[in-house]
Design a protein around this motif. Structure first.
Motif, short mmCIF file in Angstrom:
data_model
loop_
_atom_site.label_atom_id
_atom_site.label_comp_id
_atom_site.label_asym_id
_atom_site.label_seq_id
_atom_site.Cartn_x
_atom_site.Cartn_y
_atom_site.Cartn_z
N SER A 68 44.99 56.52 47.25
CA SER A 68 44.05 56.38 46.15
C SER A 68 42.73 55.86 46.70
N SER A 69 41.64 56.19 46.01
CA SER A 69 40.30 55.84 46.47
C SER A 69 39.48 55.31 45.31
N ILE A 70 38.55 54.42 45.61
CA ILE A 70 37.66 53.91 44.57
C ILE A 70 36.23 53.88 45.12
N ASN A 71 35.28 54.11 44.23
CA ASN A 71 33.87 54.10 44.61
C ASN A 71 33.43 52.66 44.85
N ALA A 72 33.11 52.36 46.09
CA ALA A 72 32.69 51.00 46.45
C ALA A 72 31.30 51.04 47.07
N ALA A 73 30.53 50.02 46.76
CA ALA A 73 29.17 49.89 47.31
C ALA A 73 29.07 48.58 48.08
N ASP A 74 28.10 48.52 48.95
CA ASP A 74 27.82 47.30 49.72
C ASP A 74 29.08 46.77 50.42
N ILE A 75 29.83 47.65 51.06
CA ILE A 75 31.07 47.27 51.75
C ILE A 75 30.73 46.50 53.02
N LYS A 76 31.24 45.28 53.11
CA LYS A 76 31.02 44.45 54.29
C LYS A 76 32.36 43.88 54.73
N THR A 77 32.77 44.22 55.96
CA THR A 77 34.03 43.69 56.49
C THR A 77 33.73 42.59 57.49
N TYR A 78 34.65 41.63 57.56
CA TYR A 78 34.49 40.49 58.46
C TYR A 78 35.84 39.82 58.67
N GLN A 79 35.88 38.88 59.60
CA GLN A 79 37.09 38.12 59.88
C GLN A 79 36.96 36.72 59.30
N LYS A 80 38.04 36.25 58.70
CA LYS A 80 38.08 34.88 58.19
C LYS A 80 39.47 34.33 58.49
N ASP A 81 39.52 33.26 59.24
CA ASP A 81 40.79 32.66 59.65
C ASP A 81 41.71 33.68 60.32
N GLY A 82 41.12 34.57 61.11
CA GLY A 82 41.89 35.55 61.85
C GLY A 82 42.36 36.76 61.03
N LYS A 83 41.91 36.86 59.78
CA LYS A 83 42.32 37.97 58.92
C LYS A 83 41.11 38.82 58.56
N ASP A 84 41.33 40.13 58.48
CA ASP A 84 40.26 41.03 58.04
C ASP A 84 40.03 40.85 56.54
N MET A 85 38.77 40.69 56.17
CA MET A 85 38.37 40.55 54.77
C MET A 85 37.29 41.58 54.47
N VAL A 86 37.10 41.85 53.18
CA VAL A 86 36.06 42.79 52.79
C VAL A 86 35.40 42.31 51.50
N ASP A 87 34.09 42.41 51.46
CA ASP A 87 33.29 42.19 50.25
C ASP A 87 32.77 43.55 49.81
N PHE A 88 32.79 43.81 48.52
CA PHE A 88 32.29 45.09 48.00
C PHE A 88 32.03 44.97 46.51
N LYS A 89 31.36 45.97 45.97
CA LYS A 89 31.15 46.09 44.53
C LYS A 89 31.79 47.39 44.09
N ILE A 90 32.46 47.36 42.94
CA ILE A 90 33.05 48.56 42.37
C ILE A 90 32.00 49.22 41.49
N LYS A 91 31.73 50.49 41.77
CA LYS A 91 30.72 51.22 41.00
C LYS A 91 31.39 52.30 40.16
N THR A 92 31.04 52.29 38.88
CA THR A 92 31.41 53.38 37.99
C THR A 92 30.12 54.03 37.53
N LYS A 93 30.22 55.06 36.73
CA LYS A 93 29.01 55.74 36.25
C LYS A 93 28.12 54.79 35.44
N ASP A 94 28.77 53.86 34.72
CA ASP A 94 28.04 53.01 33.79
C ASP A 94 27.76 51.60 34.29
N ALA A 95 28.45 51.17 35.35
CA ALA A 95 28.33 49.76 35.71
C ALA A 95 28.63 49.53 37.20
N GLU A 96 28.23 48.35 37.64
CA GLU A 96 28.55 47.89 38.99
C GLU A 96 29.08 46.48 38.85
#
Length: 173
Positions: A68-96
């Motif tokens: 499955s896939s979702i529309n994501a914007a501003d995807i930023k991956t990084y490590q925190k305490d040795g674990k992969d993390m990701v920050d993102f925004k979910i974008k739909t036609k009407d909202a972010e």
């Protein structure tokens, strides 16, 4: 005898799903069957709510897609305490959405039919609501802004949850 079996099998393939689901006069035997056993019936497009952001959008149901896939914007991956993390925004036609921070469950290499190269995408897990039911499932994060639908539901979600009637749309309200 063989002709009779063949005829019965052919006929059963042409019967509406509601008639197959139950033949005991129960509510499940109606022509508006929206559940089959413990699985829900989905059309080729369905309304989906991303629970954490309360965003409601149309999802395309794609039995040909593994993940499955979702529309994501501003995807930023990084490590925190040795674990992969990701920050993102979910974008739909009407909202972010506001920024969502989740751990990366795993990485997947996706090869699209339109390109020769594979892209590496983070997989995250969150809750979605379809109809009256809520499901936790995995999504790969990708810019789908050029696509018609913000969410694609693939086999990884569908396998244990749903059957698909490709002639229908918006079965789950």
């Amino acid at each position: 005898m063989m002709k009779t079996i063949t005829a019965l099998l052919s006929l059963s393939l042409l019967m509406p799903m509601a008639a197959i689901a139950a033949d005991d006069g129960s509510a499940a035997a109606t022509n508006n069957c929206d559940e089959l056993g413990s699985k829900i019936v989905l059309g080729q497009k369905e309304w989906v709510t991303v629970v954490s952001s309360k965003q409601r959008t149309i999802a395309r149901v794609d039995t040909g897609a593994t993940t499955s896939s979702i529309n994501a914007a501003d995807i930023k991956t990084y490590q925190k305490d040795g674990k992969d993390m990701v920050d993102f925004k979910i974008k739909t036609k009407d909202a972010e959405s506001d920024v969502v921070t989740l751990p990366v469950k795993r990485w997947v290499h996706i090869k699209q039919s339109s390109t020769l190269t594979a892209s590496k995408r983070p997989i995250v897990s969150f809750d979605i609501q379809i109809g009256q039911k809520t499901y936790t499932t995995d999504f790969d994060l990708v810019d789908r802004s050029h696509m018609l639908d913000s969410i694609l539901l693939g086999r990884s979600f569908l396998t244990h949850v749903a059957v698909v009637d490709v002639e229908q749309q918006y079965i789950q309200k």
